[in-house]
Every structure is written in C-alpha cells, then in structure tokens.
Design a protein around this motif. Structure first.
Motif, short mmCIF file in Angstrom:
data_model
loop_
_atom_site.label_atom_id
_atom_site.label_comp_id
_atom_site.label_asym_id
_atom_site.label_seq_id
_atom_site.Cartn_x
_atom_site.Cartn_y
_atom_site.Cartn_z
N GLU A 131 -54.78 12.50 30.30
CA GLU A 131 -53.98 13.28 29.35
C GLU A 131 -54.60 13.23 27.96
O GLU A 131 -55.40 12.34 27.65
CB GLU A 131 -52.54 12.74 29.30
CG GLU A 131 -51.74 12.91 30.58
CD GLU A 131 -51.23 14.32 30.80
OE1 GLU A 131 -51.56 15.22 29.99
OE2 GLU A 131 -50.50 14.54 31.79
N ARG A 132 -54.19 14.18 27.12
CA ARG A 132 -54.76 14.31 25.78
C ARG A 132 -53.95 13.52 24.73
O ARG A 132 -52.74 13.55 24.75
CB ARG A 132 -54.81 15.79 25.38
CG ARG A 132 -55.73 16.61 26.26
CD ARG A 132 -55.73 18.07 25.86
NE ARG A 132 -56.46 18.86 26.85
CZ ARG A 132 -56.53 20.17 26.85
NH1 ARG A 132 -55.92 20.86 25.89
NH2 ARG A 132 -57.21 20.83 27.77
N HIS A 133 -54.68 12.88 23.83
CA HIS A 133 -54.08 12.03 22.81
C HIS A 133 -54.36 12.55 21.41
O HIS A 133 -55.36 13.23 21.18
CB HIS A 133 -54.63 10.60 22.93
CG HIS A 133 -54.22 9.88 24.18
ND1 HIS A 133 -54.64 10.27 25.42
CD2 HIS A 133 -53.44 8.78 24.37
CE1 HIS A 133 -54.13 9.46 26.34
NE2 HIS A 133 -53.40 8.55 25.72
N ARG A 134 -53.48 12.16 20.48
CA ARG A 134 -53.71 12.39 19.06
C ARG A 134 -52.82 11.43 18.26
O ARG A 134 -51.70 11.76 17.90
CB ARG A 134 -53.40 13.85 18.67
CG ARG A 134 -53.70 14.15 17.20
CD ARG A 134 -53.46 15.62 16.85
NE ARG A 134 -53.80 15.86 15.47
CZ ARG A 134 -52.92 16.11 14.50
NH1 ARG A 134 -51.62 16.17 14.77
NH2 ARG A 134 -53.31 16.31 13.25
N HIS A 135 -53.32 10.23 18.04
CA HIS A 135 -52.52 9.23 17.32
C HIS A 135 -53.44 8.12 16.82
O HIS A 135 -54.55 7.92 17.32
CB HIS A 135 -51.44 8.64 18.23
CG HIS A 135 -51.99 7.92 19.43
ND1 HIS A 135 -52.08 6.55 19.49
CD2 HIS A 135 -52.51 8.37 20.60
CE1 HIS A 135 -52.61 6.20 20.65
NE2 HIS A 135 -52.88 7.28 21.34
#
Length: 547
Positions: free
Chosen positions: A469-473
């Motif tokens: 899955e894609r992350h952004r944090h």
C-alpha cells in the motif's frame, strides 16, 4: 512510438481537463489501445507536497513515491494504469533541473534562457517512455494566457513540430456561458480563447465545450467556423450526475472518434464499453443508502479528501448502495460533545492530516465509534488518533499524544505514543530523516509491503497475508506500547516486514474498527473497489439495518 494528445484549457479554470483526459484515456483503452496520462503544472512549487490542502486540494501519491496533483488520481481511477514519477512535473521541477545543470557546467558556459533551455527540458520530459504506449495524453495545467504557463505552451508547440506530421494533436477545453436574460449560449469567450492559443502558434484540432445547456447544431457550426475546426470536432461536455458517466457521455458525443479521425486512424476499432455500462448501472441504480461521516480538518474544501470520497463511492458500488457523505469539522468536538454531531451515521471515517489543529476532535470521534460500536476507518493520522484514544481511555496512558504536537509547541506535553520516524527500510537500503530536515519529499512516501496477522479481520478482507500500500507520513505509532494495547484488545494486525512499524490496528471485539497507516483510497477504482472500502461500506450497511 506514441501518438500525443495535448489537453489545454481556456476561459476559466477548473473546467474538468483532468476528467476529460481520464475519460478519453478510458475510451481509447476500450478500443484496444494502451495509454499513459501526464500532468504538466505551471506553478513554481517543485511538487504539491508542501502545499496546504486549502491551496491545492489533495496530494496524490504514486507507488514510486511522487507527490503529485490530484488529477493523477482521476487518471488512475479511470484507466487503472499506475501513475509514476515521470507522469507529473511542475515549473519548479523544470527550473530546478535546468539550474542544477547550469551549476554543473552542462551548458558549457552558455547564457541560460527560457527558450531553448527550459523548453528543451520540458520536451525531454515529454519523451520519457514514448515507446511504451500507443497514446500519451498530456494535460497542461492552468488556462491559456497564464503567464507562468507560457514555457509549457511553447514547448508543446515545438514538440509537435519536432515529431512527424500527424503524431501530435491539440484538444482545447472551453466554457460556453449561458445568459439567462437573453436565453443564449455565448460562443465569443471560446473564440477569444482559441485566438489566444493560435497567437502562440497552437491550432486546436478538437474543442471540448463545457455547457449547462444543450448546444444547438448551429452554435457548433459557428464555433467550428470561427475557430477553424471541423464541426464534428466540436464536442459538447454537459454536467453529469456522476463523474463515472463521463466515458459514456463523451463517447455519445463522439470525442474518441474525433481523436482517432484527427490522427487518421481508420477504420477505428470498435469500443468495448461493458465495464463503463456496469459502472453507470451501479451508480444510477443503488438498492439502498448509508450515511458516512468524514471527520476531518480540511472539510471546507472537499478536494482535500478527493480520493477518499471517490473510494467510498466505489465501496458503495461494490455493495450496490449509495454512500451519502457528510463532512464534519473535527474542531467542533474540541468545543462541544461529539455525540450530537455523530449520532445517526452508519459509519465514521477519520482521514489523514498534518499538525495539531483538530486532532482532539478526531480522538473524540474514534472514542465515539469504539464505545458506540459504529464502523470506524482511520487513515494515517486517523489511525494514530485511534491509538492515542485507546492509550488514554483503555490502556491508562492519560497523557498519550504525538511527538508531532510537542514538536510544534516546543515543549513536552505528551507521552509520545506516536513518534517522529527517523529511519526505515526502503527496498534494500535504510532511509534516515531528522525532525529539522526540509519538508518537501522527506516523508515515508510510496508503496511499502506489510505482513498481516493470520486470523485478523484485515487478513480476511484482503484474502492474503501480504499486501502493498501507498504511504505519506513522517510520524509512526510506537511499538513500545503494543503489549499494553493488545492486552486491552487493540490488535496490531499489520506490520512492516521487519516487524518494526505498525501498519494496521483493529479492535478484536468491535464489529468493524480498523486503522491503517497507509492510504488505501489511492488505489481504489470504480471497476475495482479497494477491499477495505468495500468491506467498510458493507459494515455500514449492516449497521443501517440495525437502526
């Protein structure tokens, strides 16, 4: 070698160039062609990653870690083609590349100018991957006449001359305003927009005309005459009940045929639109309705949560129900009791975000959902707030909070259940970050693997033990509290492959309560709803039957 379609806009902004591009890509796919879609944005930010959601809306993230314009989300949702870093570029990135080359001495002492150095850099970007697909659809952000967009218009003008004749066409999207006093559609703004485009050397081959009212044939012929296009290349674009009707609507009006005619592709392959007929049927013929609250801090601009809204729609389609979304400002709960604002909803979703503002309200929303046994989906910050709520109210860590908020305040106020992520594994190498690093592009970005706990709800939903899955944090739940939380029933149901980073939590004794550190909404499509959203809406349907 790919054929290029350059999509530009005029008269006003926000006409739907991204949607038109995505729908055209879907129609070309339906005829058997392979496509790739790209966005060229004139703003000077290197990417939208550091922009406020109020400024730019959602930041879409690709598998390879690019932070891009939300239009790339439309491209993926309509075509299913995963976007890449090479599908998005801004003036800021282009100028940055040019200046880096100048500092290295790549230009051999020449005077650096917009033409040819900036325009050449844009053209080099356009060439990337041109042998991989049949059609390359390139959307130019902004409207014709914007000063910051001129290098892009000049670049695509040059690019079309560099390519063999018939390799590039131009599609221009305009507005036909309606004057109620006279009962007329006015074509003059479109004429002026096309003249502006022609003044910089670009002659559109196709005009897509947005209108709230039917466009009579005589008006189409008038536009064709004064804008120097064929009348069958003037394509109406009317308002729709759902964006997912766009491929069928544009096909009825002949957009895909006009594009193939402009390239001289004859006979044109017949389209297979079964996928889009099924999508339209599921959208227009729901068998029920559920109410979902999105409790966020950017609710004044719905585009800030664009992919979440669409993923909920996809979940509704999977269950043949209409998902009625209501936006709830999380700051309300910091002044008032959450219950009056959340009672009556069949499910609650708390999305991501940055900064402390509104987070106490998100914590109260998670508490309401846990105690009232309402389906809850927490995404990114929404997961972190659910863990903080559990630590405070179930595990006895009364001062539980996030290091992010202490960092903002400049003093320690919380026991950091959520901490600043300083290192992680990406592929075969270790990534390191400091709290005072530059903000742009320094988060944990892109696709990462996660291992799911056998027998967990999420393992059942996904139907597999491993996901990507894609992350952004840049902040992460601390595993030092895992034992205490799991003793109270909060299961760490998904972890990074090395077992260090929590990816998913769920309450084992709750009908449906899941928090995920990643952004599942970014991979959902109308013809392939994300399993988490499909099951979340299913749970909301079950709740609605109990009310």
């Amino acid at each position: 070698m790919a054929r290029y379609v350059f999509i530009t806009g005029g008269v006003v902004s926000s006409l739907g160039k991204g949607l038109a591009s995505a729908a055209l890509g879907a129609l070309l796919q339906a005829r058997g062609f392979s496509v790739r879609l790209r966005k060229l944005d004139p703003y000077l930010n290197v990417d939208p990653g550091t922009m406020s959601p109020f400024e730019h809306g959602e930041v879409f993230v690709t598998d390879d870690g690019a932070e891009t314009d939300l239009d790339l989300g439309h491209y993926e949702r309509f075509t299913g083609v995963p976007a890449r870093k090479t599908d998005s570029v801004s003036s800021g990135r282009i100028y940055s590349n040019v200046l880096e080359k100048e500092r290295r001495g790549d230009y051999l002492g020449k005077t650096i100018q917009v033409v040819p150095h900036v325009t050449n850099e844009i053209k080099e970007f356009l060439k990337i991957g041109e042998d991989e697909v049949d059609f390359m659809l390139c959307e130019i952000g902004g409207t014709v006449g914007d000063i910051e967009g001129l290098p892009f218009f000049e670049a695509i003008r040059q690019f079309s001359h560099d390519k063999p004749r018939g390799q590039c066409i131009f599609m221009h999207l305009t507005l036909l305003p309606y004057l109620a006093a006279s009962g007329e559609l006015k074509t003059k703004p479109t004429q002026h927009s096309v003249k502006e485009l022609q003044s910089i050397g670009i002659a559109p081959d196709i005009l897509v005309c947005r209108s709230e009212h039917p466009i009579p044939q005589k008006e189409r012929e008038k536009i064709a005459l004064f804008c120097n296009v064929r009348s069958e290349s003037v394509v109406p674009a009317y308002d729709l009940k759902s964006i997912y009707e766009a491929p069928l609507a544009y096909h009825r009006e002949g957009l895909d045929q006009a594009v193939l005619d402009a390239f001289g592709i004859s006979p044109a392959p017949r389209p297979n639109l079964d996928r889009w007929h099924d999508v339209a049927d599921r959208i227009n013929n729901p068998e029920g309705e559920v109410n979902v609250a999105i409790v966020g801090k950017y609710v004044q601009l719905e585009d800030a949560y664009k992919s979440i809204k669409e993923a909920l729609t996809h979940g509704g389609m999977a269950n043949r129900v209409k998902v009625k979304v209501e936006w709830v400002d999380s700051e309300l709960f910091e002044r008032e009791d959450a219950a009056p604002h959340l009672e009556g909803f069949h499910a609650i979703l708390v999305p991501g975000g940055f900064g402390e503002r509104g987070t106490e309200g998100k914590i109260k929303a998670a508490q309401f959902a846990r105690e009232r046994r309402i389906p809850y989906l927490g995404i990114c910050l929404g997961m972190q707030m659910a863990v903080i709520e559990a630590a405070r109210n179930v595990a006895g860590v009364a001062t539980a909070g996030s290091e992010e908020f202490d960092h903002e305040a400049g003093k320690k106020r919380f026991e950091p259940v959520v901490y600043h992520l300083k290192e992680w594994i990406q592929g075969n190498h270790k990534v390191e970050r400091k709290a005072d690093d530059d903000k742009g592009g320094t988060m944990r970005l892109g696709a990462y693997d996660a291992a799911l706990t056998e027998g967990s709800r999420v393992a059942e939903i996904y139907g597999t033990a491993s996901i990507e899955e894609r992350h952004r944090h840049r902040y992460e739940v601390d595993t030092k509290y895992r034992e205490a939380l799991e003793a109270q029933g909060l299961c760490f149901a998904g972890m990074s492959p090395d077992g260090r980073l929590p990816e998913i939590v769920e309450w084992s004794d709750h009908p449906w309560f899941i928090g995920v550190q990643f952004h599942p909404e970014l991979k959902s499509k109308p013809f392939a709803p994300h399993p988490l959203f499909a099951d979340f809406v299913r749970a909301a349907v079950e709740t609605s039957r109990l009310v």
